[in-house]
Design a protein around this motif. Structure first.
Motif, short mmCIF file in Angstrom:
data_model
loop_
_atom_site.label_atom_id
_atom_site.label_comp_id
_atom_site.label_asym_id
_atom_site.label_seq_id
_atom_site.Cartn_x
_atom_site.Cartn_y
_atom_site.Cartn_z
N GLU A 1 -4.88 1.36 4.76
CA GLU A 1 -3.77 0.64 4.15
C GLU A 1 -2.65 1.61 3.77
O GLU A 1 -2.89 2.68 3.23
CB GLU A 1 -4.23 -0.13 2.91
N LEU A 2 -1.44 1.22 4.08
CA LEU A 2 -0.26 2.03 3.83
C LEU A 2 0.48 1.45 2.63
O LEU A 2 0.73 0.25 2.56
CB LEU A 2 0.64 2.03 5.06
N VAL A 3 0.81 2.32 1.69
CA VAL A 3 1.57 1.89 0.51
C VAL A 3 2.89 2.66 0.51
O VAL A 3 3.04 3.67 -0.18
CB VAL A 3 0.79 2.14 -0.78
N PRO A 4 3.87 2.20 1.28
CA PRO A 4 5.15 2.89 1.35
C PRO A 4 6.01 2.58 0.14
O PRO A 4 5.69 1.68 -0.65
CB PRO A 4 5.79 2.31 2.62
N PRO A 5 7.10 3.32 -0.06
CA PRO A 5 7.98 3.02 -1.20
C PRO A 5 8.67 1.67 -1.02
O PRO A 5 8.78 1.15 0.09
CB PRO A 5 9.01 4.17 -1.16
N GLY A 6 9.11 1.11 -2.13
CA GLY A 6 9.78 -0.18 -2.06
C GLY A 6 8.78 -1.31 -1.99
O GLY A 6 7.56 -1.12 -2.10
N ARG A 7 9.28 -2.49 -1.81
CA ARG A 7 8.43 -3.69 -1.81
C ARG A 7 8.56 -4.41 -0.48
O ARG A 7 9.66 -4.65 0.01
CB ARG A 7 8.87 -4.62 -2.95
N LEU A 8 7.40 -4.74 0.10
CA LEU A 8 7.40 -5.46 1.37
C LEU A 8 8.06 -6.82 1.18
O LEU A 8 7.92 -7.46 0.14
CB LEU A 8 5.97 -5.66 1.86
N PRO A 9 8.78 -7.31 2.19
CA PRO A 9 9.36 -8.65 2.10
C PRO A 9 8.27 -9.70 1.95
O PRO A 9 7.11 -9.48 2.33
CB PRO A 9 10.10 -8.81 3.44
#
Length: 207
Positions: free
Chosen positions: A79-87
């Motif tokens: 699982e990838l937790v990138p910066p910002g919030r997914l749409p």
């Protein structure tokens, strides 16, 4: 081309790509067993978590999925937790994902994953799973979709629709299709520095 690029290229052989495809099928079937689409209410797909994940080829699998033939290198999904919030999974989700992916390209907080020697193995692709509604002849249909893109441009799509006995599966090259979610995944791979800046050309068809 970097050492990382060369290594990833060596992993994405015809056999390697095929085994990733089988692992993706098994992964989606595992999701279906855990959370059957048939048991979801009409509004549940709106609460289905949208998951962005990396596809890795480890020496020792941190997760093993059925479908990988004995002796093949296993596939791991992390699982990838990138910066910002997914749409959110709204009707504009595909185009919103493209905007989000571009923001990752420009965000200095986006992690670089073009590294070797990590436990999960090098990242060779990106995938997303999301619940959505589709318009059918008798009204809205509940669907769960899994889309994946590999660093060589190979794409995989698995669409499970409520009421259909089997999911629809496809595999193409990203240079030959026009698909917002696949394009967004390619941009995510670029942002993570695991995909090349330019989409590779589709392989020539042998006659």
């Amino acid at each position: 081309m970097t050492v990382f690029d060369d290594h990833v290229r060596s992993l994405l052989t015809k056999k390697g790509v095929a085994s990733i495809g089988r692992a993706l099928i098994a992964f989606e079937e595992g999701i279906q067993q855990t959370a059957p689409l048939e048991g979801m209410r009409a509004q549940d797909e709106e609460r289905t978590p949208i998951k962005l994940m990396t596809i890795c080829r480890p020496d020792n699998a941190i997760r093993y999925f059925p479908g990988v033939e004995p002796g093949e290198m296993p596939t791991a999904f992390v699982e990838l937790v990138p910066p910002g919030r997914l749409p959110s999974g709204s009707t504009t989700f595909p185009t919103d994902m493209i905007d989000y992916a571009w923001s990752l390209v420009d965000d200095a907080r986006t992690p670089r994953l073009d590294i070797l020697g990590v436990p999960e193995g090098p990242t060779v692709g990106v995938l997303i799973t999301v619940g959505r509604r589709a318009l059918g002849l008798d009204g809205p249909l509940r669907q769960r979709v899994l889309f994946a893109v590999l660093a060589d441009g190979t794409t995989f799509g698995i669409v499970r629709t409520h009421g259909e006995p089997t999911p629809r599966r496809s595999s193409k090259h990203i240079a030959t299709i026009s698909h917002d979610l696949m394009s967004a995944l390619w941009l995510v791979g670029r942002a993570l520095h695991v995909f090349p800046a330019r989409i590779p050309p589709a392989p020539a068809v042998r006659r």
